[in-house]
Scaffold this motif. Structure first.
Motif, PDB file in Angstrom:
ATOM      1  N   UNK A  93       0.693  -1.241  -0.032  1.00 54.77           N
ATOM      2  CA  UNK A  93       0.145   0.022  -0.060  1.00 54.77           C
ATOM      3  C   UNK A  93       0.932   1.098  -0.151  1.00 54.77           C
ATOM      4  N   UNK A  94       0.389   2.268  -0.343  1.00 58.48           N
ATOM      5  CA  UNK A  94       1.226   3.418  -0.631  1.00 58.48           C
ATOM      6  C   UNK A  94       1.660   4.089   0.721  1.00 58.48           C
ATOM      7  N   UNK A  95       1.291   3.655   2.000  1.00 55.34           N
ATOM      8  CA  UNK A  95       1.751   3.945   2.927  1.00 55.34           C
ATOM      9  C   UNK A  95       2.875   3.337   3.454  1.00 55.34           C
ATOM     10  N   UNK A  96       2.944   2.200   2.979  1.00 52.72           N
ATOM     11  CA  UNK A  96       4.206   1.340   3.225  1.00 52.72           C
ATOM     12  C   UNK A  96       5.526   1.793   2.335  1.00 52.72           C
ATOM     13  N   UNK A  97       4.967   2.250   1.263  1.00 55.28           N
ATOM     14  CA  UNK A  97       6.230   2.721   0.249  1.00 55.28           C
ATOM     15  C   UNK A  97       6.683   4.177   0.915  1.00 55.28           C
ATOM     16  N   UNK A  98       5.681   4.963   1.568  1.00 59.68           N
ATOM     17  CA  UNK A  98       6.076   6.138   2.140  1.00 59.68           C
ATOM     18  C   UNK A  98       6.854   6.146   3.365  1.00 59.68           C
ATOM     19  N   UNK A  99       6.521   4.841   4.129  1.00 59.79           N
ATOM     20  CA  UNK A  99       7.415   4.510   5.233  1.00 59.79           C
ATOM     21  C   UNK A  99       8.842   4.012   4.848  1.00 59.79           C
ATOM     22  N   UNK A 100       8.911   3.187   3.832  1.00 56.25           N
ATOM     23  CA  UNK A 100      10.014   2.939   2.955  1.00 56.25           C
ATOM     24  C   UNK A 100      11.036   4.115   2.876  1.00 56.25           C
ATOM     25  N   UNK A 101      10.377   5.113   2.125  1.00 57.69           N
ATOM     26  CA  UNK A 101      11.334   6.304   1.957  1.00 57.69           C
ATOM     27  C   UNK A 101      11.797   6.955   3.319  1.00 57.69           C
ATOM     28  N   UNK A 102      10.807   7.137   3.982  1.00 58.43           N
ATOM     29  CA  UNK A 102      10.879   7.968   5.159  1.00 58.43           C
ATOM     30  C   UNK A 102      11.904   7.637   6.141  1.00 58.43           C
ATOM     31  N   UNK A 103      11.575   6.283   6.393  1.00 62.37           N
ATOM     32  CA  UNK A 103      12.614   5.449   7.504  1.00 62.37           C
ATOM     33  C   UNK A 103      13.772   4.475   6.812  1.00 62.37           C
ATOM     34  N   UNK A 104      13.723   4.298   5.717  1.00 55.55           N
ATOM     35  CA  UNK A 104      14.542   3.309   5.123  1.00 55.55           C
ATOM     36  C   UNK A 104      14.198   1.990   5.180  1.00 55.55           C
ATOM     37  N   UNK A 105      14.724   1.263   4.433  1.00 58.99           N
ATOM     38  CA  UNK A 105      14.410  -0.335   4.535  1.00 58.99           C
ATOM     39  C   UNK A 105      16.033  -1.174   4.221  1.00 58.99           C
ATOM     40  N   UNK A 106      15.893  -2.182   4.706  1.00 55.85           N
ATOM     41  CA  UNK A 106      17.079  -2.904   4.494  1.00 55.85           C
ATOM     42  C   UNK A 106      18.413  -2.015   4.618  1.00 55.85           C
ATOM     43  N   UNK A 107      19.042  -2.081   3.478  1.00 55.61           N
ATOM     44  CA  UNK A 107      20.219  -1.139   3.695  1.00 55.61           C
ATOM     45  C   UNK A 107      20.030   0.447   3.143  1.00 55.61           C
ATOM     46  N   UNK A 108      18.865   0.598   2.781  1.00 55.99           N
ATOM     47  CA  UNK A 108      18.671   2.025   2.183  1.00 55.99           C
ATOM     48  C   UNK A 108      18.208   2.621   3.312  1.00 55.99           C
ATOM     49  N   UNK A 109      18.833   3.976   3.577  1.00 55.61           N
ATOM     50  CA  UNK A 109      18.956   4.930   4.545  1.00 55.61           C
ATOM     51  C   UNK A 109      17.583   5.550   4.575  1.00 55.61           C
ATOM     52  N   UNK A 110      17.172   6.166   5.676  1.00 59.60           N
ATOM     53  CA  UNK A 110      16.286   7.046   5.955  1.00 59.60           C
ATOM     54  C   UNK A 110      16.187   8.077   4.969  1.00 59.60           C
ATOM     55  N   UNK A 111      15.168   8.794   4.334  1.00 59.49           N
ATOM     56  CA  UNK A 111      15.408   9.885   3.636  1.00 59.49           C
ATOM     57  C   UNK A 111      14.425  11.154   4.178  1.00 59.49           C
ATOM     58  N   UNK A 112      14.111  10.794   5.499  1.00 58.86           N
ATOM     59  CA  UNK A 112      13.187  11.806   5.863  1.00 58.86           C
ATOM     60  C   UNK A 112      13.863  13.271   6.146  1.00 58.86           C
ATOM     61  N   UNK A 113      15.119  13.173   6.329  1.00 59.87           N
ATOM     62  CA  UNK A 113      15.843  14.675   6.406  1.00 59.87           C
ATOM     63  C   UNK A 113      16.198  15.292   5.086  1.00 59.87           C
ATOM     64  N   UNK A 114      16.099  14.552   4.216  1.00 57.94           N
ATOM     65  CA  UNK A 114      16.392  15.123   2.742  1.00 57.94           C
ATOM     66  C   UNK A 114      15.300  15.408   1.808  1.00 57.94           C
ATOM     67  N   UNK A 115      14.312  14.799   2.095  1.00 59.61           N
ATOM     68  CA  UNK A 115      12.945  15.031   1.037  1.00 59.61           C
ATOM     69  C   UNK A 115      11.800  15.475   2.135  1.00 59.61           C
ATOM     70  N   UNK A 116      11.216  16.319   1.530  1.00 59.55           N
ATOM     71  CA  UNK A 116      10.140  16.852   2.163  1.00 59.55           C
ATOM     72  C   UNK A 116       8.921  15.782   2.189  1.00 59.55           C
ATOM     73  N   UNK A 117       7.823  15.755   3.223  1.00 60.68           N
ATOM     74  CA  UNK A 117       6.762  14.895   3.331  1.00 60.68           C
ATOM     75  C   UNK A 117       6.183  15.196   1.800  1.00 60.68           C
TER      76      UNK A 117
END
Lengths: 413, 449
Positions: A353-377
């Motif tokens: 669901x869209x919320x899960x993808x949003x969460x992946x971008x926000x908090x990162x997943x596996x080795x992907x880092x969190x992007x919450x500090x770099x990309x606005x909501x």
């Protein structure tokens, strides 16, 4: 004289002097016509026509030079191509990696250099130079050869000396004498040989030392011949310092500081409210948002595409297959630390669901880092929208396209 | 050592050449002027190397090079000295291929000048690179430490190859030509030391017909290789400028214009050195007024070509319609460096025109005066090209005015010291006229009776 001191004498040949270049050429052909084979002429400068008179064949030097020139040219061209396109490709001012005009100057210079070197060294080698201890140069009369003397030397061993003398006299020689050398003189002096051997042994020491250094390990830091700016009086990251109470060179952020643009206006939109995420397989598995929290527009889609191509495509690839440039490069390096991003078109990702993808971008997943500090909501949601569109685009049928657009799509095929 | 000269009239002629040339190095003491000159020039050389040491310790900042003129005197001096060298190769190679026999009495001299000039030239870019102890990074060699290769698409790298090839080939050509003459000095040597040292240089040369046959072939091949090489060297030097995009540099006329200028300045330097040398060492019968006159004619021709190129540059700037290009040339002639531009024009274009007059072509001291002006003019030409274009490029906000430092000036003077020191040593210890070549083209007293 006792037997020990008696020197063994070898006859070099019969040497005759002539008065000028014309007489020398004439004499050379006369003597040769009488059947003498080993005849050589000596003069202070090159005489034209003497080659024919002595039967000297043309030298192979020009062919050697030609080969060296062509070889040097090919090598230079190939070397430039290999170094600049294969071994160390590097884009400079958008120039092509290899183009003929840019590589001609170096090719040309290397060609000339190798051809000229062979012309010079080849001339010496074919003439057996350098050759020190030449017996003729011990003859005082012969020394005039580099001044104004013209000589013929007949060295035919089998022919009697008298016969040679007679032939040379008839050819108009002004002086005739037999040149000899003692065999001892022609040998390299023994001390010189020993000296050379000892020197050669000493010369082996440095390469052996280097070889042994390369083959062993050492606890000491490497020798620093040139310091350049390698050691500077400054504090680097993760180093201790007694300047501060906590003993660290790096300073922590002062409590309560908010960086520019870092203030989260959470309550304004509610976009960012991601419910607490449960660990996979844990107890508090959360329901993800299945709808976008804002109105979806064309401009949001454009924004999402632009942000995706900037922020995500380097790893995920522009189409989202997990084959971005950074991924390709990292996998080539084979360092084992890189995990290839999952394709966004894998079934389990498409079902997210869209919320899960949003969460992946926000908090990162596996080795992907969190992007919450770099990309606005807002942008994160825009990217989610674009990712959804990408996923649809890779698994769509004609029926998914609005009815009025189908014809144009077909026409453009 | 040799037996008393006895022989034909022909042999006397050859002996005369040998005597005249060899006695320069064989006389126990050189003229007093030589001592004065070498003390002066070698102290300048010491100063040069002192300054190089200072530069290495302090850094390139001791020069006046600074934004926006990062290429200043060092490159000007480099191009100046490389250009000087060209006359030597032209005389030894191109005139050889054209069977200009008059070249034999001046070629050794001019070739020596080439090598010493290229040595002076090499110093400036060599120490300009900053960390001079890593100069070998310029060479393409496999290295784990750098793990990279030079950029073969850069004109600066072409220049490294061109100038180092030129230096190597010139040195080989010069040395090979000298082997028979070193043998002459070896065979006339009166002391063991002289015999040993010249013998070492002569490599055991005996002058056999087979040796000569291969030697002549090699000489011809080297001349044939050096001819395109000498044309390529200043062409590639001009690429340093022409391949960039700066107004005033980015022009296709540069290669031929640079080559003509190089030959022009080189011949001027040959005359400047030749006139005093033939006087002090008594070579007036070998290096005659005819030789000097031939050289002044070449100076006149190349000087006029250079003048023509200056005119064409202005025409093309106007004809191209590019405002930046037009500005660059108007700025050269009437901008802050107008003084340098007009020194260049009067020295390079006007002064060689005096060689239309026979009196200037046949009076040695007048030639030297004109030639010194030509050398001044050619230095200013490189200065004008380099500095005016850099000091005022596209953005007026980045414009500046270049001022040299004392180190700049003294290093340039020091390079003259090094050049003349090497030259004086050459005059004293090596055969300054190619004896074997002169003998080979001499009228032997038989053919024309």
């Amino acid at each position: 004289m006792s037997d020990e001191t008696k020197k063994e004498i070898r006859v070099v040949g019969v040497l005759a002097q002539f008065s000028g270049k014309q007489t020398l050429v004439k004499a050379a052909s006369e003597v040769r016509s009488k059947g003498f084979k080993d005849v050589e002429a000596y003069s202070p400068f090159p005489i034209h026509g003497i080659d024919g008179a002595l039967g000297i064949r043309p030298t192979i030097l020009p062919w050697l030079v030609l080969i060296a020139g062509l070889g040097g040219g090919v090598l230079a061209m190939a070397g430039q191509w290999w170094t600049n396109t294969v071994d160390y490709p590097y884009i400079i001012s958008g120039k092509p990696m290899f183009s003929l005009p840019a590589n001609i100057p170096v090719t040309f210079e290397v060609m000339i250099l190798s051809a000229a070197s062979v012309a010079f060294t080849g001339m010496l080698a074919l003439n057996r130079l350098p050759r020190f201890g030449q017996p003729l140069l011990r003859n005082n009369r012969f020394l005039r050869v580099t001044d104004d003397g013209f000589f013929l030397l007949v060295s035919d061993d089998e022919v009697a000396e008298e016969k040679i003398r007679q032939a040379l006299e008839e050819a108009g020689a002004t002086d005739i004498e037999v040149v000899t050398e003692s065999v001892e003189e022609s040998k390299i002096p023994v001390p010189l040989v020993y000296g050379a051997v000892i020197l050669a042994c000493f010369a082996l020491i440095p390469p052996l030392m280097i070889a042994s250094a390369r083959g062993t390990t050492s606890q000491k830091p490497r020798l620093h011949t040139w310091f350049d700016m390698d050691f500077q009086p400054k504090l680097k990251t993760q180093t201790p310092s007694n300047l501060f109470a906590d003993g660290r060179a790096m300073r922590p952020r002062i409590k309560g500081t908010v960086r520019r643009g870092g203030l989260v206006k959470d309550t304004d939109t509610g976009y960012t409210s991601i419910p607490a995420v449960g660990t996979p397989g844990g107890d508090s598995v959360q329901e993800w948002k299945v709808e976008f929290p804002m109105e979806v527009t064309d401009s949001m889609m454009d924004r999402g595409r632009q942000r995706f191509n900037i922020q995500c495509a380097v790893c995920h690839g522009k189409a989202g297959y997990g084959n971005g440039l950074a991924t390709i490069r990292a996998l080539e390096l084979q360092q084992g630390t890189w995990i290839q991003p999952t394709s966004l078109h894998a079934d389990h990702v498409r079902q997210q669901p869209v919320g899960q993808i949003f969460n992946s971008i926000t908090n990162g997943v596996r080795k992907m880092p969190a992007y919450k500090d770099q990309i606005t909501p807002e942008d994160r949601w825009a990217i989610v929208l674009y990712v959804k569109a990408l996923q649809l685009s890779q698994n769509a049928t004609l029926e998914d396209v609005p009815a009025d657009m189908r014809e144009t799509l077909k026409a453009s095929e | 050592m040799a037996t008393i000269a006895s022989g034909s009239h022909e042999q006397d002629l050859y002996r005369d050449v040998t005597e005249r040339v060899c006695k320069i190095t064989e006389r126990p003491k050189p003229p007093r002027a030589w001592y004065i000159a070498i003390v002066f020039s070698s102290s300048l050389t010491v100063m040069l190397f002192g300054l190089i040491g200072y530069l290495i310790v302090k850094g390139v900042g001791v020069w006046g090079n600074n934004a926006p003129v990062f290429w200043a005197w060092p490159i000007v001096n480099f191009v100046f000295w490389v250009g000087i060298g060209h006359a030597g190769t032209l005389i030894s190679a191109i005139l050889f291929l054209f069977r200009q026999d008059w070249r034999t009495s001046i070629n050794r001299f001019a070739e020596a000048m080439t090598i010493f000039a290229v040595m002076c030239a090499g110093i400036f870019p060599g120490i300009h690179i900053g960390r001079v102890w890593f100069v070998y990074w310029l060479a393409p060699y496999p290295s784990q430490h750098l793990a990279m290769w030079p950029n073969f698409r850069s004109p600066l790298l072409w220049d490294v190859f061109a100038v180092s090839t030129y230096a190597s080939v010139s040195a080989m050509f010069w040395y090979m030509g000298m082997i028979p003459d070193l043998a002459t000095l070896r065979d006339r040597a009166t002391t063991k030391t002289r015999q040993f040292l010249y013998g070492l240089g002569a490599l055991g040369w005996t002058g056999s017909a087979r040796e000569w046959s291969r030697y002549e072939k090699a000489y011809m091949l080297l001349a044939a290789l050096a001819t395109p090489l000498v044309l390529s060297v200043h062409t590639i030097v001009s690429f340093d400028f022409a391949v960039s995009q700066l107004p005033g540099w980015h022009t296709t006329i540069f290669p031929p214009y640079f080559v003509a200028g190089a030959v022009f300045s080189g011949f001027a330097m040959v005359i400047t050195l030749m006139v005093p040398a033939r006087r002090f060492f008594g070579l007036k019968d070998l290096v005659t007024i005819k030789h000097l006159e031939n050289m002044t004619k070449i100076i006149l021709a190349t000087g006029t070509m250079v003048g023509f190129a200056y005119g064409i540059e202005f025409f093309i700037a106007w004809y191209s319609g590019v405002r930046y290009e037009q500005f660059a040339f108007i700025n050269r002639a009437f901008g802050p460096y107008a003084w340098a531009y007009w020194i260049m024009v009067s020295c390079n274009v006007i002064s060689p025109q005096l060689f239309w007059f026979k009196k200037f072509r046949t009076t040695p001291w007048l030639m030297v005066v004109v030639c010194i002006f030509v050398n001044i003019g050619m230095w200013f030409e490189r200065f004008v090209i380099t500095v005016t274009s850099l000091s005022r490029d596209f953005l007026p906000s980045s414009w500046g005015y270049f001022k040299p430092t004392a180190v700049d000036v003294l290093m340039f003077i020091g390079s003259f010291g090094m050049f003349f020191t090497l030259f004086l040593l050459f005059c004293r210890y090596l055969p300054i006229v190619a004896m074997s070549e002169v003998k080979a083209v001499m009228d032997d007293g038989h053919d024309h009776h």
